[in-house]
Enzyme design. Sequence first.
Site, mmCIF file in Angstrom:
data_model
loop_
_atom_site.group_PDB
_atom_site.id
_atom_site.type_symbol
_atom_site.label_atom_id
_atom_site.label_comp_id
_atom_site.label_asym_id
_atom_site.label_seq_id
_atom_site.Cartn_x
_atom_site.Cartn_y
_atom_site.Cartn_z
ATOM 1 N N CYS A 74 -5.692 18.013 -9.456
ATOM 2 C CA CYS A 74 -6.432 19.278 -9.650
ATOM 3 C C CYS A 74 -5.610 20.076 -10.647
ATOM 4 O O CYS A 74 -4.507 19.664 -11.026
ATOM 5 C CB CYS A 74 -6.549 20.008 -8.314
ATOM 6 S SG CYS A 74 -4.946 20.471 -7.645
ATOM 7 N N GLU A 119 -0.290 18.622 -6.810
ATOM 8 C CA GLU A 119 -1.593 18.629 -7.498
ATOM 9 C C GLU A 119 -2.561 17.645 -6.857
ATOM 10 O O GLU A 119 -3.590 17.320 -7.436
ATOM 11 C CB GLU A 119 -1.369 18.280 -8.989
ATOM 12 C CG GLU A 119 -0.453 19.270 -9.725
ATOM 13 C CD GLU A 119 1.025 19.082 -9.406
ATOM 14 O OE1 GLU A 119 1.842 19.885 -9.845
ATOM 15 O OE2 GLU A 119 1.334 18.105 -8.671
ATOM 16 N N SER A 120 -2.312 17.078 -5.699
ATOM 17 C CA SER A 120 -3.119 16.165 -4.893
ATOM 18 C C SER A 120 -2.375 14.866 -4.598
ATOM 19 O O SER A 120 -1.338 14.907 -3.965
ATOM 20 C CB SER A 120 -4.474 15.925 -5.543
ATOM 21 O OG SER A 120 -5.270 15.196 -4.625
ATOM 22 N N GLU A 138 26.914 -23.615 2.077
ATOM 23 C CA GLU A 138 25.787 -22.712 1.874
ATOM 24 C C GLU A 138 25.041 -23.167 0.636
ATOM 25 O O GLU A 138 25.649 -23.395 -0.425
ATOM 26 C CB GLU A 138 26.290 -21.267 1.698
ATOM 27 C CG GLU A 138 25.343 -20.288 1.085
ATOM 28 C CD GLU A 138 24.031 -20.103 1.847
ATOM 29 O OE1 GLU A 138 22.965 -20.259 1.220
ATOM 30 O OE2 GLU A 138 24.091 -19.810 3.051
ATOM 31 N N ASP A 162 15.029 -19.222 8.732
ATOM 32 C CA ASP A 162 13.862 -19.742 9.466
ATOM 33 C C ASP A 162 13.377 -21.051 8.846
ATOM 34 O O ASP A 162 13.665 -21.346 7.683
ATOM 35 C CB ASP A 162 12.756 -18.686 9.436
ATOM 36 C CG ASP A 162 13.239 -17.393 10.095
ATOM 37 O OD1 ASP A 162 13.123 -16.331 9.456
ATOM 38 O OD2 ASP A 162 13.786 -17.466 11.202
ATOM 39 N N HIS A 187 -3.160 0.153 -3.767
ATOM 40 C CA HIS A 187 -3.209 -1.049 -2.907
ATOM 41 C C HIS A 187 -3.083 -2.238 -3.854
ATOM 42 O O HIS A 187 -3.742 -2.261 -4.896
ATOM 43 C CB HIS A 187 -4.542 -1.124 -2.165
ATOM 44 C CG HIS A 187 -4.822 0.101 -1.349
ATOM 45 N ND1 HIS A 187 -4.198 0.330 -0.140
ATOM 46 C CD2 HIS A 187 -5.606 1.176 -1.602
ATOM 47 C CE1 HIS A 187 -4.609 1.506 0.329
ATOM 48 N NE2 HIS A 187 -5.444 2.048 -0.538
ATOM 49 N N SER A 229 0.868 -1.179 0.000
ATOM 50 C CA SER A 229 0.000 0.000 0.000
ATOM 51 C C SER A 229 0.896 1.217 0.000
ATOM 52 O O SER A 229 1.996 1.175 0.569
ATOM 53 C CB SER A 229 -0.874 0.045 1.248
ATOM 54 O OG SER A 229 -1.819 -0.991 1.212
ATOM 55 N N ASP A 237 26.130 -15.058 4.383
ATOM 56 C CA ASP A 237 26.576 -13.659 4.471
ATOM 57 C C ASP A 237 28.036 -13.567 4.897
ATOM 58 O O ASP A 237 28.676 -12.544 4.740
ATOM 59 C CB ASP A 237 25.691 -12.875 5.444
ATOM 60 C CG ASP A 237 25.554 -13.590 6.788
ATOM 61 O OD1 ASP A 237 24.449 -14.080 7.091
ATOM 62 O OD2 ASP A 237 26.568 -13.716 7.494
ATOM 63 N N ASP A 273 23.660 -28.335 -0.449
ATOM 64 C CA ASP A 273 22.651 -28.485 0.602
ATOM 65 C C ASP A 273 23.333 -29.033 1.857
ATOM 66 O O ASP A 273 23.907 -30.129 1.836
ATOM 67 C CB ASP A 273 21.549 -29.442 0.142
ATOM 68 C CG ASP A 273 20.474 -29.616 1.217
ATOM 69 O OD1 ASP A 273 19.460 -30.286 0.928
ATOM 70 O OD2 ASP A 273 20.655 -29.099 2.335
ATOM 71 N N GLY A 274 23.263 -28.287 2.949
ATOM 72 C CA GLY A 274 23.943 -28.698 4.177
ATOM 73 C C GLY A 274 23.389 -29.985 4.762
ATOM 74 O O GLY A 274 24.106 -30.747 5.414
ATOM 75 N N HIS A 310 26.596 -12.590 15.055
ATOM 76 C CA HIS A 310 27.787 -13.341 14.623
ATOM 77 C C HIS A 310 28.796 -13.545 15.749
ATOM 78 O O HIS A 310 29.479 -14.571 15.791
ATOM 79 C CB HIS A 310 28.408 -12.654 13.406
ATOM 80 C CG HIS A 310 27.520 -12.733 12.206
ATOM 81 N ND1 HIS A 310 27.091 -11.626 11.501
ATOM 82 C CD2 HIS A 310 26.929 -13.799 11.618
ATOM 83 C CE1 HIS A 310 26.305 -12.039 10.513
ATOM 84 N NE2 HIS A 310 26.177 -13.336 10.564
#
Length: 414
Positions: free
Chosen positions: A71, A50-51, A235, A288, A56, A43, A215, A266-267, A191
């Site tokens: 306007c 001019e306004s 990683e 996560d 959204h 949003s 990172d 892939d770990g 870290h």
Amino acid sequence: MNCDPHVMNDVAAIERDMVGAARKAEATVINSTFHHFSPYGVSGVVVIQESHLAIHTWPEYGYAAVDVFTCGDMNAWIAFDHLKECFGAKSYSAIEMKRGSVNLLTRNDFDITSAREKAAEWRNPDFYTRNVWFTDKDEDQALSLRFTGDVFFDVQSPFQRVRILESTKYGKMLALDDMVMTTIKDEFHYHEMISHPSLFTLQNAKNVLVIGGGDGGTVREVLRHSNIEKVTMVEIDGEVIKACKEHLPEIAASFDDPRLELIVDDGIAFVKNAPDAIYDLLIVDGSDPVGPAEGLFSVDFYQNCYRTLKADGILVAQGESPKFNEKAFAELNQTLQGIFGKENAPVGLFFVPTYPTGMWSFQYGLKGTADPRKVTNTDAIKSFVAEKGLRYYNEDIHFSTFALPNFVKQLIQQ
Ligand code: SAM
């Protein structure tokens, strides 16, 4: 309608295009305020002399509702056509509505021309205030960071959307999908605490495995210790490493250290195939428990971690928060208690302002007798902290991190 859903969910792109639309219609932009909602939707409003223009979006429908209020002699359709193009709208509906018919209004003796001329004297037409917000939230709570709207890196990798943005308070930051991973101004909280407590417990660790940590901040801290001979970092997403090397060099500072072996893989699979009892320290610096990181919270994964640790080895894992994702937090500790033993799965709490609630944890698995709560070499910690100029970790925090509030002890039944 039928707009590109990715654009509909991209607060920076929408802010840029809405301001662009106003400018294309030769309006004078005063301010822009835009908010991104996770999991999706944007949003925002662009205030013009001019306004205003407002929007959204519903990315899940590829839909955007746009209002262009003007306007004076500004042509709103120029702005509308610009947005149709930017959003890749395949169809649209539009209503033009005349409002405020002059003959119904009583004019005050207000000299608008001189007012406008006066404003033009002090106003820099290129300058406008921007409020673009990035929100990391679950269904009940959120953390919003104002960012400059500038996007330095934005790639959809096979695993996640990788972005480098710049927050106004915490500097440049890495966001994966819509989650804050690390920022320049508070990364050291995380870290320093994921690495030093265990390394001062083991005192003479040689071989370390880091899962995730794209990172580079975790390996940077581990490699500060001269006793370390080898760090293997696995990683899954090469785009994360690339983004951080380019835009967060202060964090990705040790990728050229000769003691580091960097593997893009892939770990979970890596640990499954790793030999028994070879690592002194195993750090799980994962995101996560969604997408590629879901398996980093599984029993199988931690049983393999246990197997690949030396007899006195330590595991440390990004443990979520007792106040955000608390189910994952509690379940992880039950898993570690089940594998390492009820007394050998301590939790360390620490503060990181740019994670929802600011209260976060590292969860430990102690395979042998090495226990961070029983460390005695505090002088060694003191001199290391002074020598390296650490900004979070010290000999007091080393112990206080394990002092848990009662509600957390209840949550993990310890
Ligand atoms: N500090 C962050 C946090 O608390 O969420 C974690 C930072 S680090 C950037 C997380 C890294 O884990 C990401 O780069 C992600 O790509 C990586 N990752 C996720 N799942 C993985 C897996 N299965 N194997 C290896 N790396 C993984």
